[in-house]
Design a protein around this motif. Sequence first.
Motif, PDB file in Angstrom:
ATOM      1  N   CYS A   1       0.848  -1.191   0.000  1.00  0.00           N
ATOM      2  CA  CYS A   1       0.000   0.000   0.000  1.00  0.00           C
ATOM      3  C   CYS A   1       0.884   1.242   0.000  1.00  0.00           C
ATOM      4  CB  CYS A   1      -0.919   0.005   1.217  1.00  0.00           C
ATOM      5  SG  CYS A   1      -2.199  -1.263   1.168  1.00  0.00           S
ATOM      6  N   SER A   2       0.548   2.169  -0.848  1.00  0.00           N
ATOM      7  CA  SER A   2       1.313   3.403  -0.939  1.00  0.00           C
ATOM      8  C   SER A   2       1.099   4.248   0.307  1.00  0.00           C
ATOM      9  CB  SER A   2       0.887   4.188  -2.186  1.00  0.00           C
ATOM     10  OG  SER A   2       0.995   3.397  -3.348  1.00  0.00           O
ATOM     11  N   SER A   3       1.853   5.324   0.397  1.00  0.00           N
ATOM     12  CA  SER A   3       1.720   6.242   1.520  1.00  0.00           C
ATOM     13  C   SER A   3       0.285   6.765   1.587  1.00  0.00           C
ATOM     14  CB  SER A   3       2.709   7.399   1.359  1.00  0.00           C
ATOM     15  OG  SER A   3       2.566   8.336   2.404  1.00  0.00           O
ATOM     16  N   GLU A   4      -0.253   6.855   2.810  1.00  0.00           N
ATOM     17  CA  GLU A   4      -1.608   7.329   3.091  1.00  0.00           C
ATOM     18  C   GLU A   4      -2.678   6.346   2.601  1.00  0.00           C
ATOM     19  OE1 GLU A   4      -2.124  11.262   1.649  1.00  0.00           O
ATOM     20  OE2 GLU A   4      -0.559  12.110   2.917  1.00  0.00           O
ATOM     21  N   PHE A   5      -2.285   5.094   2.436  1.00  0.00           N
ATOM     22  CA  PHE A   5      -3.231   4.022   2.143  1.00  0.00           C
ATOM     23  C   PHE A   5      -2.975   2.885   3.123  1.00  0.00           C
ATOM     24  CE2 PHE A   5      -3.536   6.395  -1.725  1.00  0.00           C
ATOM     25  CZ  PHE A   5      -4.790   6.128  -2.253  1.00  0.00           C
ATOM     26  N   PHE A   6      -3.988   2.076   3.375  1.00  0.00           N
ATOM     27  CA  PHE A   6      -3.839   0.939   4.278  1.00  0.00           C
ATOM     28  C   PHE A   6      -4.562  -0.266   3.684  1.00  0.00           C
ATOM     29  CE2 PHE A   6      -7.974   2.503   5.436  1.00  0.00           C
ATOM     30  CZ  PHE A   6      -8.680   1.398   5.870  1.00  0.00           C
ATOM     31  N   MET A   7      -4.146  -1.441   4.132  1.00  0.00           N
ATOM     32  CA  MET A   7      -4.757  -2.665   3.660  1.00  0.00           C
ATOM     33  C   MET A   7      -6.055  -2.905   4.404  1.00  0.00           C
ATOM     34  SD  MET A   7      -4.875  -5.127   1.625  1.00  0.00           S
ATOM     35  CE  MET A   7      -3.286  -4.786   0.872  1.00  0.00           C
TER      36      MET A   7
ATOM     37  N   PRO B   1     -13.475 -11.822  14.137  1.00  0.00           N
ATOM     38  CA  PRO B   1     -12.792 -11.284  15.332  1.00  0.00           C
ATOM     39  C   PRO B   1     -12.257 -12.352  16.267  1.00  0.00           C
ATOM     40  CG  PRO B   1     -14.783 -10.020  14.892  1.00  0.00           C
ATOM     41  CD  PRO B   1     -14.795 -11.185  13.940  1.00  0.00           C
ATOM     42  N   LEU B   2     -12.732 -13.587  16.168  1.00  0.00           N
ATOM     43  CA  LEU B   2     -12.235 -14.646  17.048  1.00  0.00           C
ATOM     44  C   LEU B   2     -10.776 -14.977  16.783  1.00  0.00           C
ATOM     45  CD1 LEU B   2     -15.248 -17.146  17.173  1.00  0.00           C
ATOM     46  CD2 LEU B   2     -14.611 -15.397  18.829  1.00  0.00           C
ATOM     47  N   THR B   3     -10.229 -14.559  15.659  1.00  0.00           N
ATOM     48  CA  THR B   3      -8.804 -14.798  15.406  1.00  0.00           C
ATOM     49  C   THR B   3      -7.917 -13.916  16.263  1.00  0.00           C
ATOM     50  OG1 THR B   3      -8.761 -13.185  13.592  1.00  0.00           O
ATOM     51  CG2 THR B   3      -9.288 -15.475  13.032  1.00  0.00           C
ATOM     52  N   PHE B   4      -8.463 -12.787  16.748  1.00  0.00           N
ATOM     53  CA  PHE B   4      -7.699 -11.836  17.560  1.00  0.00           C
ATOM     54  C   PHE B   4      -6.456 -11.344  16.827  1.00  0.00           C
ATOM     55  CE2 PHE B   4     -10.359 -13.591  20.840  1.00  0.00           C
ATOM     56  CZ  PHE B   4     -10.571 -12.511  21.691  1.00  0.00           C
ATOM     57  N   ASP B   5      -6.575 -11.168  15.528  1.00  0.00           N
ATOM     58  CA  ASP B   5      -5.469 -10.616  14.746  1.00  0.00           C
ATOM     59  C   ASP B   5      -5.638  -9.101  14.689  1.00  0.00           C
ATOM     60  OD1 ASP B   5      -3.342 -10.173  13.136  1.00  0.00           O
ATOM     61  OD2 ASP B   5      -4.031 -11.404  11.459  1.00  0.00           O
ATOM     62  N   PHE B   6      -5.081  -8.411  15.683  1.00  0.00           N
ATOM     63  CA  PHE B   6      -5.293  -6.973  15.815  1.00  0.00           C
ATOM     64  C   PHE B   6      -4.685  -6.196  14.653  1.00  0.00           C
ATOM     65  CE2 PHE B   6      -5.280  -8.721  20.142  1.00  0.00           C
ATOM     66  CZ  PHE B   6      -6.521  -8.287  20.585  1.00  0.00           C
ATOM     67  N   VAL B   7      -3.647  -6.732  14.039  1.00  0.00           N
ATOM     68  CA  VAL B   7      -2.978  -6.015  12.948  1.00  0.00           C
ATOM     69  C   VAL B   7      -3.925  -5.798  11.774  1.00  0.00           C
ATOM     70  CG1 VAL B   7      -1.120  -6.186  11.248  1.00  0.00           C
ATOM     71  CG2 VAL B   7      -0.684  -6.763  13.627  1.00  0.00           C
ATOM     72  N   THR B   8      -4.831  -6.748  11.553  1.00  0.00           N
ATOM     73  CA  THR B   8      -5.776  -6.605  10.442  1.00  0.00           C
ATOM     74  C   THR B   8      -6.972  -5.740  10.817  1.00  0.00           C
ATOM     75  OG1 THR B   8      -6.976  -8.621  11.075  1.00  0.00           O
ATOM     76  CG2 THR B   8      -5.119  -8.861   9.561  1.00  0.00           C
ATOM     77  N   TRP B   9      -7.116  -5.419  12.100  1.00  0.00           N
ATOM     78  CA  TRP B   9      -8.254  -4.618  12.530  1.00  0.00           C
ATOM     79  C   TRP B   9      -7.958  -3.124  12.479  1.00  0.00           C
ATOM     80  CZ3 TRP B   9     -10.311  -7.427  17.546  1.00  0.00           C
ATOM     81  CH2 TRP B   9     -10.728  -8.713  17.194  1.00  0.00           C
ATOM     82  N   VAL B  10      -6.734  -2.770  12.818  1.00  0.00           N
ATOM     83  CA  VAL B  10      -6.373  -1.352  12.956  1.00  0.00           C
ATOM     84  C   VAL B  10      -5.451  -0.969  11.804  1.00  0.00           C
ATOM     85  CG1 VAL B  10      -5.352   0.376  14.473  1.00  0.00           C
ATOM     86  CG2 VAL B  10      -6.557  -1.587  15.457  1.00  0.00           C
ATOM     87  N   PRO B  11      -5.702   0.138  11.114  1.00  0.00           N
ATOM     88  CA  PRO B  11      -4.854   0.553   9.975  1.00  0.00           C
ATOM     89  C   PRO B  11      -3.524   1.131  10.433  1.00  0.00           C
ATOM     90  CG  PRO B  11      -6.569   2.175  10.362  1.00  0.00           C
ATOM     91  CD  PRO B  11      -6.847   1.048  11.313  1.00  0.00           C
ATOM     92  N   LEU B  12      -2.633   0.258  10.895  1.00  0.00           N
ATOM     93  CA  LEU B  12      -1.340   0.725  11.373  1.00  0.00           C
ATOM     94  C   LEU B  12      -0.500   1.324  10.252  1.00  0.00           C
ATOM     95  CD1 LEU B  12      -0.486  -2.276  13.737  1.00  0.00           C
ATOM     96  CD2 LEU B  12      -1.452  -0.063  14.362  1.00  0.00           C
ATOM     97  N   GLU B  13      -0.830   0.981   8.999  1.00  0.00           N
ATOM     98  CA  GLU B  13      -0.064   1.543   7.875  1.00  0.00           C
ATOM     99  C   GLU B  13      -0.154   3.062   7.831  1.00  0.00           C
ATOM    100  OE1 GLU B  13      -2.305  -0.821   7.740  1.00  0.00           O
ATOM    101  OE2 GLU B  13      -1.867  -2.381   6.255  1.00  0.00           O
ATOM    102  N   CYS B  14      -1.249   3.611   8.310  1.00  0.00           N
ATOM    103  CA  CYS B  14      -1.428   5.065   8.255  1.00  0.00           C
ATOM    104  C   CYS B  14      -0.511   5.794   9.216  1.00  0.00           C
ATOM    105  CB  CYS B  14      -2.885   5.416   8.548  1.00  0.00           C
ATOM    106  SG  CYS B  14      -4.040   4.781   7.301  1.00  0.00           S
ATOM    107  N   MET B  15       0.161   5.060  10.116  1.00  0.00           N
ATOM    108  CA  MET B  15       1.118   5.692  11.032  1.00  0.00           C
ATOM    109  C   MET B  15       2.486   5.869  10.392  1.00  0.00           C
ATOM    110  SD  MET B  15       0.191   3.612  14.532  1.00  0.00           S
ATOM    111  CE  MET B  15      -1.498   3.491  15.114  1.00  0.00           C
ATOM    112  N   PHE B  16       2.688   5.272   9.230  1.00  0.00           N
ATOM    113  CA  PHE B  16       3.978   5.354   8.547  1.00  0.00           C
ATOM    114  C   PHE B  16       3.807   6.217   7.305  1.00  0.00           C
ATOM    115  CE2 PHE B  16       4.094   1.629  11.118  1.00  0.00           C
ATOM    116  CZ  PHE B  16       5.414   1.455  11.497  1.00  0.00           C
TER     117      PHE B  16
END
Length: 730
Positions: A204-210, A305-320
């Motif tokens: 994902c390019s800058s200012e985009f998230f998966m 949500p039962l997978t508890f995969d927080f990385v896919t829940w929150v757009p952490l890409e937008c912090m970079f």
Amino acid sequence: CDSGTYSAAGRRNCSSCDSGAYSNAGAAACTACDSGTYSDAGAAACTKCDLGRYQDKNRSEGCVDCDAGKYAGHTGSTRCDPCSAGYYASSSRAQTCLKCSSDWEGAADAEMRARYHSVEGASACNRCADGYYMHSGDCDVCPNNAECCDGATLQSITPLPGSYRFTNTSKRVYACPMVGNCLGGIRPQGQCLEGSEGPLCAICSSEFFMHSSGEQCEPCGDTSFLASGLVLLAVSVAVIIAVWRRTCLVAFYHARKEQLDAIGQRANSFFVTMQILLIYQHTRIQVGGTQVPSPYDDFLEMLEPLTFDFVTWVPLECMFNDRSFDHLDALLFETLVPLGLFALTLLHTVVQRRMHPGKDPSRPMALYVQALFLVLPVISQRITKSFSCSFYDGRRFAFLSAGPSIECYSDRYWFMYAYGVCMMLIFPIGTPLAMLTMLAKYREHLNPVGMPESVVVQRRKNDPVLVEAPIVSFAIIFRPKWWWWECYNMVRRLMLTCMVALYDTLPSTTVFMVAVSIVTLVFEREAKPYIDPFLSVFTYLAAWQILLFILYCLLIDANFTDGSQSVIISSICMLTNVFLCLVVFFDTRDHVAKRKRQTARMQAGVLDEGGFELNSVYSASDNGGGGKATQRVGDRGDGEAAEGSGMDRMGGGLMHNPMTTAAQAGHGGGPTDSKPDREDERAGGRVLKESNSHHGGIHDGHYEDEPSSNGQGPEVGEGGERWLDPKNLV
């Protein structure tokens, strides 16, 4: 004049006709030959052009050969016809055209000939048919995920939407992991959707998230990720409220302890089952599996949500802003956060131990282990995926299979590799071993040597050592000899969610999952590790659910089901999951009430209304046959046990004690019948003698000596406990 000659009026001699003309006898002039025919000088008639030749002019003295790629199929042709598409004429003067798919001499065999094609008027089969492309004079099969139209070449292979081609000389086209990012086709602006870039358009390019759907990159201003974020927020709020109202919740729990414990144990089994199914579904899709059809696919997506995969829940890409959020960043986040919480918990434990030396401060650590239990499969799978590389275009390109943004064998990759090895030792390997070590500390209390199982189960509930050790909550629901079963459960989960990620092909993934699920299913069935038999049946059904889901996915991947048949099977799978979910709460009240009645009877069997202590006999057998009953120690009068009634005679009266497991006679010499019960409750043919000591109405598990009826005194069991031979009681 003769034929082929003529004489005009007033002429004295006959003259020969010129080439391209003819005459009959007595002709005054020669006649020109029509097109398609010719004649030599002095010809009495015109001759038609041979096959493969033509003449389009009158008064011709000869015919012309058809060029290569054309043919004249009949005599007297006035023109040559071009070969139709798919046919060719390799030489001039062709009488007919040959078919490329059957006659092309440039192909080695009939199978290869079928790949060739030609345009109209071709002198050779120099094009490839639909589904093939031309490379170095040969027609090769069109690669998967691409389209090769008639006449395609290596440079003109067209990727389908959702596919990616590294260069215009690449012979392979790859399916994109984020299908929405890959546009397909041959476009001046490139193959990737706006906001995505890199190999396989997976960055994902800058200012985009998966997006959590995993299909394409979305702008950071998009709020569609909030659905999963709200779930996380709701869980956080629930935890805060629980801490705030802790006193009320504790009182509520103790008032309904049996029922809530039963619900919690089943809910835990249901959670583990669904987490395995969800993670396996993701793993299978990544190695080329087919998506499960609706409605089951929609049901699984709802439980994501039962997978508890927080990385896919929150757009952490937008912090970079300067680079994308890659697999290494996710690995660091998902491992360092639990390690940080562990450090804080450990610090709290050490401080509490020094401040309160006589108190066990391990409750926060037990809560930490319970929380880690939820996320361990996701963390372990992230670690496992940190090593495998995927190679493209004959190893010209190599990227991390879990994230193409990391180029294999780069400095960043080797750092991640070393870090992943360390985390592998800590999480998927270290966590089960740590739990086993912590539980082994209390093994003598969880499974005392030489003591019948039923007695151990009752003693564990009031053992002060176990009460002060919250970590044993992971073992207390299991039968004594299976006190380590939760460690096995953890290893089983990791094998079905983490180790399966080590396989990079669909066949190997499926074989591994089928083998592990069958072995663990049989082990679960034979062990019956839970004290609660209903829970053992529930977990056994959950294990069957996992195996059936794997087999269902196998049918889908093998294209054995399609259309309405596939939808029906999908609906059945969904209903079985819903059934398991309902069973978590179904009949819990009746089940708990039954257990309470059993507990009350057991307590009555230890001490009755008359103050007489009862001997509990486990799997003892005398020389009689059949009956099951109990015997009071020091009873008065004759005793007689009956199989049907479960009652024994005491001084002419009948007393019912249904909780004992073998029959014994009273001191009065009455007959008795008994038969062996559960083998695991045997104690070498001896009977445990329990004392009258109680605390709060519950037996404290102490033992006292009592001479046996043969006058030889009590026998000493393992650990110094006193036992009585049931046959000596008669």
